[in-house]
Design a protein around this motif. Structure first.
Motif, PDB file in Angstrom:
ATOM      1  N   ASP A   1      43.992  46.819  43.720  1.00 48.23           N
ATOM      2  CA  ASP A   1      42.647  47.416  43.704  1.00 48.23           C
ATOM      3  C   ASP A   1      42.720  48.937  43.604  1.00 48.23           C
ATOM      4  OD1 ASP A   1      41.466  44.966  43.842  1.00 48.23           O
ATOM      5  OD2 ASP A   1      41.069  45.033  45.994  1.00 48.23           O
ATOM      6  N   LEU A   2      43.587  49.542  44.417  1.00 45.75           N
ATOM      7  CA  LEU A   2      43.689  51.002  44.418  1.00 45.75           C
ATOM      8  C   LEU A   2      44.241  51.525  43.099  1.00 45.75           C
ATOM      9  CD1 LEU A   2      45.008  51.545  48.052  1.00 45.75           C
ATOM     10  CD2 LEU A   2      42.846  52.389  47.140  1.00 45.75           C
TER      11      LEU A   2
ATOM     12  N   LEU B   1      47.720  54.632  49.635  1.00 46.49           N
ATOM     13  CA  LEU B   1      48.199  55.118  48.344  1.00 46.49           C
ATOM     14  C   LEU B   1      47.620  56.490  48.017  1.00 46.49           C
ATOM     15  CD1 LEU B   1      48.308  52.091  45.865  1.00 46.49           C
ATOM     16  CD2 LEU B   1      50.192  53.553  46.564  1.00 46.49           C
ATOM     17  N   ASP B   2      46.388  56.714  48.434  1.00 49.67           N
ATOM     18  CA  ASP B   2      45.783  58.032  48.208  1.00 49.67           C
ATOM     19  C   ASP B   2      46.560  59.119  48.933  1.00 49.67           C
ATOM     20  OD1 ASP B   2      43.731  57.326  46.498  1.00 49.67           O
ATOM     21  OD2 ASP B   2      42.390  56.761  48.129  1.00 49.67           O
ATOM     22  N   ASP B   3      46.987  58.831  50.161  1.00 48.78           N
ATOM     23  CA  ASP B   3      47.787  59.805  50.903  1.00 48.78           C
ATOM     24  C   ASP B   3      49.125  60.049  50.204  1.00 48.78           C
ATOM     25  OD1 ASP B   3      45.849  60.061  52.838  1.00 48.78           O
ATOM     26  OD2 ASP B   3      46.767  58.622  54.216  1.00 48.78           O
TER      27      ASP B   3
ATOM     28  N   GLN C   1      47.198  43.284  33.320  1.00 51.78           N
ATOM     29  CA  GLN C   1      45.980  42.511  33.038  1.00 51.78           C
ATOM     30  C   GLN C   1      46.183  41.033  33.362  1.00 51.78           C
ATOM     31  OE1 GLN C   1      44.832  42.146  28.881  1.00 51.78           O
ATOM     32  NE2 GLN C   1      42.669  42.168  29.438  1.00 51.78           N
ATOM     33  N   GLU C   2      47.310  40.461  32.932  1.00 50.24           N
ATOM     34  CA  GLU C   2      47.596  39.050  33.217  1.00 50.24           C
ATOM     35  C   GLU C   2      47.727  38.809  34.716  1.00 50.24           C
ATOM     36  OE1 GLU C   2      50.120  37.824  29.203  1.00 50.24           O
ATOM     37  OE2 GLU C   2      51.104  38.919  30.836  1.00 50.24           O
ATOM     38  N   PHE C   3      48.397  39.728  35.398  1.00 51.56           N
ATOM     39  CA  PHE C   3      48.566  39.586  36.846  1.00 51.56           C
ATOM     40  C   PHE C   3      47.212  39.577  37.542  1.00 51.56           C
ATOM     41  CE2 PHE C   3      49.213  40.969  41.163  1.00 51.56           C
ATOM     42  CZ  PHE C   3      50.387  40.341  41.549  1.00 51.56           C
ATOM     43  N   MET C   4      46.335  40.499  37.168  1.00 57.13           N
ATOM     44  CA  MET C   4      45.025  40.590  37.802  1.00 57.13           C
ATOM     45  C   MET C   4      44.198  39.328  37.580  1.00 57.13           C
ATOM     46  SD  MET C   4      44.108  44.511  36.787  1.00 57.13           S
ATOM     47  CE  MET C   4      42.396  44.334  37.257  1.00 57.13           C
ATOM     48  N   LEU C   5      44.217  38.810  36.337  1.00 57.00           N
ATOM     49  CA  LEU C   5      43.430  37.617  36.024  1.00 57.00           C
ATOM     50  C   LEU C   5      43.958  36.396  36.766  1.00 57.00           C
ATOM     51  CD1 LEU C   5      42.915  38.094  32.175  1.00 57.00           C
ATOM     52  CD2 LEU C   5      41.210  38.424  33.974  1.00 57.00           C
TER      53      LEU C   5
END
Length: 378
Positions: free
Chosen positions: A115-116, A76-78, A174-178
């Motif tokens: 994460d990224l 993703l950085d690239d 936020q809901e997805f991450m939790l």
């Protein structure tokens, strides 16, 4: 003298606006699409055009072009570096409304992508998460009627239309991450498709996004896809639904019932066979269209039976993928851990022993209810 010293001290401690920027000198990303194909990330950003916003506030304006940037790379950085190389203006992510993940990302790169995104960008956790199998550029280049900017679309404001016709409940980042970190949670990410003919400007069809179903994720694994038809029982009865229209068609009968703000609860039951669990659904309903001479009680029983069948259908379709769309497993894990452990040791299937649907109150849009009263007296 004291006043002069005091004024100088204030000047030293008060902050200035040396780092401030005019809004037109920044590229505000409002939508993001993330795809993974040919072993590369493809990142698509859509930007807000302030001239379009100004025209939408003043009334109808002429069509304003969409601004989209695409970057590709091994990470993703690239990919974002490719966009930064040509974008001309600094990119701001603090007003991002939605993030669309491709099916391939959900299958192969979900953890890395989340994460990224959350570590490297100032993305608000309130951004909505969607999934798709379609082209990211087509989705982010879709239109909103009256030439309104994309921030007025159903993707950016998914709760606005729930009061007219509910669909798969919206899901925030936020809901997805939790829920992603919880092995007992079943996550349904609303899936997007494009309709190019339903909405027209004059006689020309314009592409608009709509929800066609959901991609299912559980225990950090992509389980598959369920269509709107597969999920109808869940959409009609989940606690986030606001308004649905349910049709009941038989050989000599047609009914349309409006369902509003349903509530379901999971209840523990006891019997000679031991402890079980039932799904109890209560729905305020209004009979809007009726082609029968049945009494109100008879209509009510028929509709309750039909909705119960739709719920069972949705549960079974989810179970085929290994999904638990009404979250019975998570309920047992948190509130009846011994039962959860016992079922897990003997079987991977978490089932409701009973499903109960109650339409209450159940009224008719016909205020006189002439047919029903006469039929009931007979």
């Amino acid at each position: 003298m004291r006043k002069i010293v005091f004024t100088l001290c204030l000047c030293m401690i008060l902050c200035g606006c040396l780092e401030s920027k005019e809004i037109q000198s920044v590229s505000y990303a409002i939508s993001m699409g993330v795809d993974f194909k040919d072993e590369q990330y493809e990142l698509t950003l859509q930007f807000l055009d302030f001239s379009n916003v100004a025209k939408s506030e003043q009334g109808k304006g002429g069509e304003v072009p969409l601004w989209i940037a695409v970057g590709r790379g091994r990470s993703l950085d690239d990919a974002i570096r490719e966009i930064y190389r040509t974008i001309q203006l600094p990119v701001n992510y603090e007003h991002l409304y939605n993030i669309v993940l491709s099916e391939s990302v959900l299958e192969r790169k979900t953890s890395e992508t989340i994460d990224l995104l959350t570590e490297n960008f100032l993305i608000p956790y309130s951004a909505w998460i969607y999934s798709t199998t379609q082209s990211m550029e087509e989705i982010l280049a879709s239109k909103v009627i009256f030439n309104y900017p994309f921030l007025y679309s159903r993707l950016s404001q998914p709760k606005d239309m729930q009061g007219q016709l509910s669909s798969v409940p919206p899901l925030s980042l936020q809901e997805f991450m939790l829920e992603y970190e919880e092995p007992t949670k079943t996550i349904m990410t609303p899936s997007i498709n494009i309709d190019k003919s339903a909405i027209k400007e004059d006689l020309t069809g314009i592409p608009v996004p709509y929800f066609e179903g959901a991609h299912i994720v559980k225990d950090k694994k992509h389980l598959g896809y369920l269509s709107i038809t597969d999920l109808e029982g869940y959409i009609l009865t989940n606690n986030e639904s606001e308004r649905s229209l349910f049709d009941l068609k038989e050989e000599d009968m047609f009914l349309t019932v409006e369902l509003n703000n349903p509530k379901y609860k999971i209840k523990q039951t006891s019997s000679a066979d031991g402890t079980g669990f039932e799904l109890a659904v209560t729905i305020p309903a209004v009979l809007r269209e009726n082609s029968t001479e049945l009494s109100m009680d008879e209509v009510k029983r028929k509709v309750e039976t039909a909705i119960k069948a739709e719920i069972s259908h949705s549960i079974n379709k989810g179970r085929e993928l290994g999904a638990d769309i009404f979250q019975l497993e998570d309920y047992l894990y948190r509130r009846h851990h011994a039962d959860w452990r016992s079922i897990q040791e003997t079987s991977d299937t978490f089932e409701f022993e009973k499903i109960v649907v109650t339409l209450h109150p159940f009224n008719s849009i016909n205020k006189t209810d002439f047919k029903f009263k006469n039929k009931s007296k007979e």
